[in-house]
Motif scaffolding. Sequence first.
Motif: not given
Length: 269
Positions: A62-63, A215-220, A224-231
């Motif tokens: 999705s990203y 960390g896996s859960l936080i990364l997911i 999964d919110q491609p236009y916000s967040g750190f990545i």
Amino acid sequence: MLTIITIVAISAAITVGLAANRRRHRRTPAGGEEASVTDLISPLQTLSVLLVAFVIVVAAESYGTASQAAWDEAHRVDQLYEEADYSPEPQREGLQAAAVCYTRAILAYEWPDMEHSRRMAPEASVWSSDFRRHFKELAHKDADTFQLLVEADDERSAARQTRLSQASPAIPAVIYWFMVVALVATIGAFAFGLPRASTASHIVLLCTLAALFTGSLILIEDIDQPYSGFIRVTSKAMQDTADDIGEDFAKDHPGRSLPCDARGNRTRA
């Protein structure tokens, strides 16, 4: 909020698991059989790892789609501007001006609001409507660029719709929370299954495993919110296109002003 709940849940799993482990060992005679606990944990571990791997793949796809759509839209607007250069006047200037104003409106209105509304901003759509108006005029003139411009605009529109659709999480909430429950159960089971003579190294390894799962859960959640967040997918591609074709318009049409302001709002017909 999801991140905080995830961390709290994993931490609670460690605490409850260790407490249950101590209680179990107090009730089990020394030298008692403990292999059955490991046998029960193994399938739970397999389920958790497979579930995390599956969800990461879905979120990453999705990203990637969101990133590609953002780039495609910016590229098609730039392509439309360049192909309009071979059109007759006044459609040439009109299309190129509309392209510049479209990028400005996307950056000012649609991009910042995308994570919440996921709708097409009317401030930008007014310029895509201008594209089609100029296309009709070119069709009456039987211009050679008509077909190329229509194709470029169709691809721009499709990329825009894809970009907006990818703003919605690709992973349903029920799947995410099922994964959280599975990982919480796994961490709790590992803590519960520690040997009677567990040492500091066992605790460190348990905490390391918990940190990796967290960390896996936080990364997911983040990807999964491609236009916000750190990545996140940024508006850099569209910003670069806006800057590029804005400079080109000033060179191609010296002394002519754009029909919009810096935010893409129409200032003249």
